[in-house]
Write a protein that holds these residues in place. Structure first.
Motif, PDB file in Angstrom:
ATOM      1  N   ASP A 469      56.577  57.115  43.935  1.00 33.68           N
ATOM      2  CA  ASP A 469      56.870  57.197  45.367  1.00 33.68           C
ATOM      3  C   ASP A 469      58.354  57.490  45.520  1.00 33.68           C
ATOM      4  O   ASP A 469      59.195  56.665  45.131  1.00 33.68           O
ATOM      5  CB  ASP A 469      56.500  55.886  46.048  1.00 33.68           C
ATOM      6  N   PRO A 470      58.720  58.650  46.072  1.00 32.53           N
ATOM      7  CA  PRO A 470      60.145  58.990  46.170  1.00 32.53           C
ATOM      8  C   PRO A 470      60.921  58.074  47.104  1.00 32.53           C
ATOM      9  O   PRO A 470      62.158  58.070  47.079  1.00 32.53           O
ATOM     10  CB  PRO A 470      60.130  60.432  46.693  1.00 32.53           C
ATOM     11  N   ASP A 471      60.227  57.275  47.931  1.00 36.74           N
ATOM     12  CA  ASP A 471      60.914  56.390  48.878  1.00 36.74           C
ATOM     13  C   ASP A 471      60.832  54.927  48.467  1.00 36.74           C
ATOM     14  O   ASP A 471      60.979  54.027  49.304  1.00 36.74           O
ATOM     15  CB  ASP A 471      60.309  56.569  50.281  1.00 36.74           C
ATOM     16  N   SER A 472      60.589  54.645  47.190  1.00 42.30           N
ATOM     17  CA  SER A 472      60.477  53.261  46.727  1.00 42.30           C
ATOM     18  C   SER A 472      61.806  52.539  46.848  1.00 42.30           C
ATOM     19  O   SER A 472      62.883  53.124  46.707  1.00 42.30           O
ATOM     20  CB  SER A 472      60.012  53.223  45.276  1.00 42.30           C
ATOM     21  N   ASP A 473      61.722  51.235  47.112  1.00 42.25           N
ATOM     22  CA  ASP A 473      62.898  50.363  47.124  1.00 42.25           C
ATOM     23  C   ASP A 473      62.938  49.555  45.839  1.00 42.25           C
ATOM     24  O   ASP A 473      61.893  49.190  45.276  1.00 42.25           O
ATOM     25  CB  ASP A 473      62.861  49.416  48.326  1.00 42.25           C
ATOM     26  N   TYR A 474      64.147  49.224  45.393  1.00 43.90           N
ATOM     27  CA  TYR A 474      64.322  48.475  44.149  1.00 43.90           C
ATOM     28  C   TYR A 474      65.315  47.340  44.388  1.00 43.90           C
ATOM     29  O   TYR A 474      66.528  47.520  44.271  1.00 43.90           O
ATOM     30  CB  TYR A 474      64.808  49.408  43.035  1.00 43.90           C
TER      31      TYR A 474
END
Length: 715
Positions: A469-474
């Protein structure tokens, strides 16, 4: 014997006929023999139970291998298994020949053979003659088929030139096993010795430097592609008078030189030498030719695989970083071990990146797959991570940007279904304070080996693997390395090799970590060597040679204070439990249990875990804030103290309540007051912390009360 008299016992009848009874159970690995069978085997004449190794030591090695082949054939055909075997003494001399007859059966549940049979002494003909071969093998053709089946399977499993030669040296041909073997290859216009067995080559041996036009049997075989059979020393001397002195001192009586042909090309020659005369009948030549053909194919496969492994391993290692001068105040060690199968190239990598702030970044990751594409994607991802880190971004921003980049790279080929993802762990290390801020993308959690030898998994917040997912948060997680602590980052290949899952693999590594007392490099070697296992059934060698995953390992150790001593034994863990992640309360309980794994009082350990649950739940239920857990164990075993502190940003202080009998809440502070030696609530501006202390001994230690409270709660 008069009519009507009872028949004598079977054992007595067989003993009178000089025939012994034996029973072999391959599942148990034991052979039971009666008194006569024991005598025939050269043992005291009394019933006994022997191990397979003990029986094997009494028999000629070639005959033992023949027995196993004939047994398999007999089971497959439903017939009797019959062999003539040579019994050896302690000096490896043949003392007698016995005929073994048995009816074998196979148990598919236990996957084992069971044999009950007889042993009877027979006369041994001269070795090398047709009668001698018949006496030793019993049924030549059936034994030959069993031998060739086993030889083909063993050579097919050999994965390197060394393993092929080891298998070839262990082959026992039915009835005429050679006791000297050599494999010759070519290097330009010269003969080379790839390997040999059963004869010691002198240091000044001319074989590795012999031109192909030399009048030597192996050279002639390579030149012509035709086999050469020499049945006697006289024949050898007359046909090859110039090179006969080279072979004379080995003391052989017969020789077979066969071409090694693969893909229509003669790649070398195989020598089988015998210490007794062999006439090389058509059947014997057929066996030798078949073995030479299988040996050539195995050597060709092994050579191609070794060349490919060298190329791919070199490619993989050139893409991995040099650790350089290291990190001030820190020790760093790294290992990379490629997979033992396929192309031996994959997507595992590690990196150490200097940052503009003076800090350092540690990166470890694994791109899905074990092929050239995985290695190429790994190289691109590693370069991107270095670029984002060098721009000064925090760990969460570095992984978020890397995920967008990797998603774009893997989706660039619109017509391909070969979408990949990658796991990654990124940590930013402050070498001055030992603080580590990390972000995790689907990777395994790090492990901290504390200064007192305790190894704990540090659960960290994480997001999806990169590229999904290019919009993932970490989210980030902070932990602190105390002087003497070691941080371990690895890929799952180190944990799961050898049939382990993440849990059992971690237990194996934890035992190695906690008993290690050497330096960081020795610890890295010990962890990698932990994946080694027993040899395979056919080809000796470590299980690591047949691994299914790569291994990447990165160790970071914060050096102890001056003199190498840690001032006070300290264990500490930190963990954030967010309002949206109440399941992390279970992670916090596991952290605390691991921290107290060697606490002497189990009830105190359970009490501490219970109180932690109460304090964390109190924050999540009665406030809108996240909770920060800090747990610390100090002191020496037997007199230690555990201090647990939970901080939140809520302004309201907790207070005692008097819950009724049917109330479902309100007992948290009562439990803390009952089970803790000390506890308290400390306002911290716009936030507060609840803490409690439990001492390992019944009475508080000499530093009791230092944290405040002195046994009385401060609210």
């Amino acid at each position: 014997m008069r009519t009507g008299e009872p028949l004598p016992e079977v054992g007595a009848v067989l003993s009178a006929l000089a025939t012994g009874l034996w029973h072999w159970d391959t599942a148990a690995g034991v052979v039971s023999v009666d008194a006569e069978a024991a005598r025939l085997l050269g043992l005291p004449a009394e019933p006994t139970v022997l191990t397979e190794a003990q029986v094997r030591a009494r028999l000629h090695p070639a005959d033992w291998n023949e027995i196993t082949g004939v047994v398999r054939l007999a089971v497959a055909e439903g017939t009797l298994a019959e062999n003539r075997v040579r019994v050896m003494d302690e000096r490896s001399r043949v003392v007698r020949v016995v005929r073994s007859r048995s009816k074998p059966s196979f148990d598919p549940v236990r996957k084992a053979y069971e044999l009950i049979g007889t042993l009877q002494e027979v006369t041994e003909p001269s070795p090398g003659t047709p009668a001698g071969r018949s006496a030793v093998t019993g049924d030549w053709r059936r034994s030959r088929e069993a031998f060739l089946l086993d030889a083909g399977r063993a050579l097919a499993e050999a994965r390197s030139t060394e393993e092929v030669l080891r298998v070839a040296a262990g082959l026992s041909m039915p009835g005429f096993s050679p006791d000297g073997l050599a494999v010759f290859g070519m290097n330009g216009d010269r003969l080379t010795v790839i390997g040999h067995h059963g004869q010691q080559m002198p240091d000044d041996s001319p074989f590795p430097h012999m031109p192909l036009d030399t009048d030597y049997p192996a050279a002639e075989v390579v030149r012509t592609g035709r086999a050469v059979y020499l049945t006697s020393p006289e024949e050898y001397r007359s046909r090859y008078p110039i090179t006969w002195p080279l072979a004379e001192h080995f003391g052989r009586r017969s020789w077979a030189f066969l071409p090694l042909v693969s893909g229509g090309r003669t790649m070398g020659a195989w020598l089988a030498a015998f210490s007794y005369p062999v006439t090389f009948t058509p059947d014997e030549r057929s066996v030798l030719t078949t073995v030479a053909r299988m040996l050539a194919q195995a050597l060709s496969r092994a050579g191609a695989a070794e060349t490919q492994r060298e190329l791919t391993d070199g490619l993989q290692r050139t893409m991995l970083p040099m650790l350089g001068p290291g990190i001030p105040g820190m020790g760093v060690a790294a290992r990379y071990v490629p997979t033992g199968g396929g192309l031996q190239v994959g997507g595992d990598w590690y990196d150490v990146i200097p940052l503009p702030s003076g800090r350092f970044a540690l990166v470890i990751g694994d791109v899905q797959g074990h092929d050239v594409r995985a290695a190429g994607l790994m190289g691109q991802l590693r370069i991107a991570l270095r670029a984002y880190a060098s721009e000064g971004h925090r760990p969460d921003a570095v992984l978020a940007r890397a995920s967008r980049f990797f998603y774009g790279v893997t989706q660039a080929d619109a017509g391909s279904d070969d979408s990949r993802f990658a796991t990654c762990f990124y940590a930013e290390v402050d070498p001055v304070t030992g603080t580590v801020e990390s972000a995790r993308a689907g990777h395994v959690d790090p492990v901290v080996l504390m200064a007192d030898g305790t190894a704990l998994i540090r659960a960290t917040a994480g997001g999806l693997p990169l590229g999904i997912d290019p919009d993932s948060d970490y989210p980030t997680t902070r932990l602190a390395l105390e002087p003497g602590d070691t941080l371990m980052l690895c890929t799952d290949g180190l944990i799961e090799t050898g049939g382990h899952d993440l849990f059992t693999g971690w237990l194996r590594l934890r035992a190695i970590l906690e008993r290690h007392r050497g330096d960081l490099e020795a610890l890295a070697d010990a962890l990698v060597q932990a994946v080694h296992g027993p040899p395979s059934h056919h080809v000796p060698g470590p299980l690591a040679d047949r691994r299914e995953d790569d291994i990447a390992l990165l160790l970071l150790s914060r050096r102890s204070t001056e003199g190498g001593a840690v001032p006070v034994p300290v264990r500490r863990t930190m963990l954030t439990v967010a309002q949206a992640e109440p399941e992390r309360i279970a992670t916090a309980r596991r952290h605390l249990r691991d921290l107290l794994h060697d606490w002497t009082d189990e009830e105190q350990r359970d009490a501490a875990v219970l109180l932690l649950s109460e304090t964390l739940t109190n924050v999540l239920v009665h406030t809108d804030a996240d909770a920060l857990l800090v747990a610390e164990v100090t002191g020496e075993p037997g007199g230690r103290r555990i201090r647990v502190e939970v901080t939140d940003s809520g302004a309201d202080l907790p207070h005692r309540r008097s819950p009724g009998e049917m109330a479902s809440s309100g007992r948290g502070l009562l439990l803390i007051e009952l089970l803790a030696h000390e506890w308290g609530v400390a306002p911290r501006g716009g936030s507060k912390s609840i803490w409690f202390t439990i001492y390992e001994s019944a009475a508080p230690g000499p530093d009791a009360g230092a944290a405040g409270g002195g046994g009385a709660p401060s609210v």
